[in-house]
Design a protein around this motif. Structure first.
Motif, short mmCIF file in Angstrom:
data_model
loop_
_atom_site.label_atom_id
_atom_site.label_comp_id
_atom_site.label_asym_id
_atom_site.label_seq_id
_atom_site.Cartn_x
_atom_site.Cartn_y
_atom_site.Cartn_z
N LYS A 1 0.79 -1.19 -0.12
CA LYS A 1 0.01 -0.03 -0.05
C LYS A 1 0.93 1.29 0.06
CE LYS A 1 -3.87 -2.20 2.26
NZ LYS A 1 -4.81 -1.94 3.42
N MET A 2 2.03 1.26 0.45
CA MET A 2 3.06 2.26 0.43
C MET A 2 4.40 2.04 -0.14
SD MET A 2 3.94 4.78 3.71
CE MET A 2 3.62 6.58 3.28
N LEU A 3 4.97 2.90 -0.95
CA LEU A 3 6.39 2.66 -1.09
C LEU A 3 7.25 3.65 -0.42
CD1 LEU A 3 8.73 1.68 -3.23
CD2 LEU A 3 7.90 3.57 -4.73
N LEU A 4 7.99 3.28 0.45
CA LEU A 4 9.08 4.20 1.14
C LEU A 4 10.32 4.25 0.40
CD1 LEU A 4 8.13 3.24 4.70
CD2 LEU A 4 7.67 5.48 3.36
N LEU A 5 10.94 5.32 0.14
CA LEU A 5 12.31 5.38 -0.35
C LEU A 5 13.25 6.20 0.48
CD1 LEU A 5 10.76 7.05 -3.62
CD2 LEU A 5 11.29 4.57 -3.23
N ASP A 6 14.55 5.62 0.70
CA ASP A 6 15.60 6.53 0.83
C ASP A 6 15.92 7.39 -0.01
OD1 ASP A 6 17.97 7.26 2.27
OD2 ASP A 6 19.17 5.94 1.17
N VAL A 7 16.60 8.37 0.15
CA VAL A 7 17.06 9.68 -0.66
C VAL A 7 18.43 9.28 -1.35
CG1 VAL A 7 17.31 12.18 -1.30
CG2 VAL A 7 15.35 11.21 0.13
N ALA B 1 6.73 5.99 13.10
CA ALA B 1 5.88 7.03 12.96
C ALA B 1 4.83 6.89 11.65
CB ALA B 1 6.57 8.27 13.19
N ILE B 2 5.43 6.34 10.59
CA ILE B 2 4.75 6.34 9.37
C ILE B 2 3.59 5.27 9.43
CG2 ILE B 2 4.84 5.49 6.77
CD1 ILE B 2 7.33 7.13 6.97
N LEU B 3 4.10 3.97 10.08
CA LEU B 3 3.18 3.00 10.11
C LEU B 3 1.82 3.30 11.01
CD1 LEU B 3 5.51 -0.29 10.74
CD2 LEU B 3 4.25 0.45 8.66
N LYS B 4 2.27 4.09 12.13
CA LYS B 4 1.09 4.57 13.08
C LYS B 4 0.16 5.64 12.34
CE LYS B 4 0.38 6.41 17.64
NZ LYS B 4 0.95 6.79 19.05
N LYS B 5 0.86 6.47 11.54
CA LYS B 5 0.17 7.60 11.16
C LYS B 5 -0.67 7.11 9.98
CE LYS B 5 0.73 11.85 8.41
NZ LYS B 5 1.58 12.98 8.00
N TYR B 6 -0.52 6.08 9.30
CA TYR B 6 -1.18 5.60 8.08
C TYR B 6 -2.03 4.22 8.48
CZ TYR B 6 0.83 9.33 5.60
OH TYR B 6 1.13 10.64 4.74
N GLY B 7 -1.67 3.76 9.60
CA GLY B 7 -2.44 2.46 10.00
C GLY B 7 -2.16 1.35 9.10
N GLY C 1 6.35 7.57 0.27
CA GLY C 1 7.04 8.33 1.44
C GLY C 1 8.52 8.12 1.28
N ILE C 2 9.30 9.22 2.03
CA ILE C 2 10.52 9.24 2.02
C ILE C 2 11.01 9.10 3.54
CG2 ILE C 2 12.52 11.03 2.04
CD1 ILE C 2 11.22 11.97 -0.56
N ILE C 3 12.15 8.53 3.82
CA ILE C 3 12.76 8.51 5.17
C ILE C 3 14.39 8.67 4.57
CG2 ILE C 3 13.37 7.41 7.16
CD1 ILE C 3 10.77 5.39 6.72
N THR C 4 14.94 9.79 5.29
CA THR C 4 16.18 10.01 5.02
C THR C 4 17.03 10.63 6.28
OG1 THR C 4 17.73 11.08 3.49
CG2 THR C 4 15.79 12.13 3.98
N GLY C 5 18.29 10.20 6.30
CA GLY C 5 18.92 10.55 7.42
C GLY C 5 19.36 12.05 7.33
N ARG C 6 19.57 12.57 6.07
CA ARG C 6 19.98 14.10 6.14
C ARG C 6 18.68 15.02 6.10
NH1 ARG C 6 24.93 15.13 4.30
NH2 ARG C 6 24.28 17.02 3.62
N GLY D 1 4.40 15.52 -5.00
CA GLY D 1 3.04 15.16 -4.31
C GLY D 1 3.40 13.88 -3.36
N ILE D 2 4.52 13.69 -2.76
CA ILE D 2 5.03 12.60 -2.10
C ILE D 2 4.41 12.87 -0.68
CG2 ILE D 2 6.62 11.63 -0.68
CD1 ILE D 2 8.47 12.18 -3.09
N ASP D 3 3.57 11.71 -0.34
CA ASP D 3 2.72 11.68 0.76
C ASP D 3 3.39 12.01 2.29
OD1 ASP D 3 0.15 10.94 -0.55
OD2 ASP D 3 1.45 9.31 -1.15
N GLU D 4 4.53 11.23 2.51
CA GLU D 4 5.15 11.39 3.75
C GLU D 4 6.71 11.80 3.66
OE1 GLU D 4 5.49 11.78 7.71
OE2 GLU D 4 3.48 11.47 6.64
N VAL D 5 7.18 12.76 4.29
CA VAL D 5 8.46 13.03 4.10
C VAL D 5 9.11 13.09 5.67
CG1 VAL D 5 10.30 14.64 3.63
CG2 VAL D 5 8.35 14.39 2.36
#
Length: 189
Positions: free
Chosen positions: A23-29, A104-110, A69-74, A87-91
């Protein structure tokens, strides 16, 4: 359809169930959406190079109803701007321990782990890659990341790897042709 992962060649139908749950694609940058290079200039200017085909891939994912969504250390203004353009949903930026941002993403989007596809390239991505339904490493990713990933792209990070993955997911969901037709029919060009 056949795909290859760290354990060899697999029939797509063997992982089709995994893909259909996504249901969600999460990406490092850095190293995934970019080639990993960072240009630093005066006055805190940071430049990154994003591939246009990856942007189209993200548009296709969103047209198919996937969250992105994006999850990045920088923490980077360039990432904020690109995310807004697409229009990325979550950063989640500046998250050194990426699993915190992931939770946090799992919780926010259930969502549950099996509903996430995650693309990474380096050591900080491993805790998430070990949990998700579909773990993906770019072709030029670190060996440790390749070992824990179910799919390794043919394309390098920053060179269309995100688009490759989106098309694979859409194919596995049997939505690729429909989504492309939909995107083309709504195009203003």
């Amino acid at each position: 359809m056949i795909w290859s992962g760290p354990g060899g060649i697999f029939e797509m139908r063997a992982i089709g169930e995994r893909i259909r749950k996504i249901k969600m694609l999460l990406l490092d940058v850095d190293g995934v959406m970019t080639d990993g290079g960072i240009f630093l200039g005066p006055d805190s200017i940071e430049l990154k190079r994003f591939h246009v085909q990856d942007g189209v891939g993200i548009a296709l994912a969103k047209a198919a109803g996937l969250l992105v969504g994006i999850i990045t250390g920088r923490d980077s203004e360039a990432v904020r701007r690109r995310a807004k353009e697409l229009g990325i949903d979550e950063v989640q930026q500046g998250v050194f321990h990426k699993e915190e941002g992931y939770e946090a993403i799992l919780k926010k989007y259930g969502l549950r782990d099996e509903e996430i596809a995650y693309m990474g390239d380096d050591l900080l991505d491993i805790p998430i890659l070990k949990r998700v339904g579909l773990s993906i490493c770019v072709a030029n990713g670190a060996e440790e990341v390749r070992r824990v990933s179910k799919y390794i792209t043919k394309r390098r990070g920053g060179d269309g790897a995100v688009r490759e993955v989106v098309e694979m997911i859409l194919k596995g969901m049997r939505k690729k042709k429909q989504v492309i037709t939909s995107v083309l029919s709504t195009s203003k060009e």
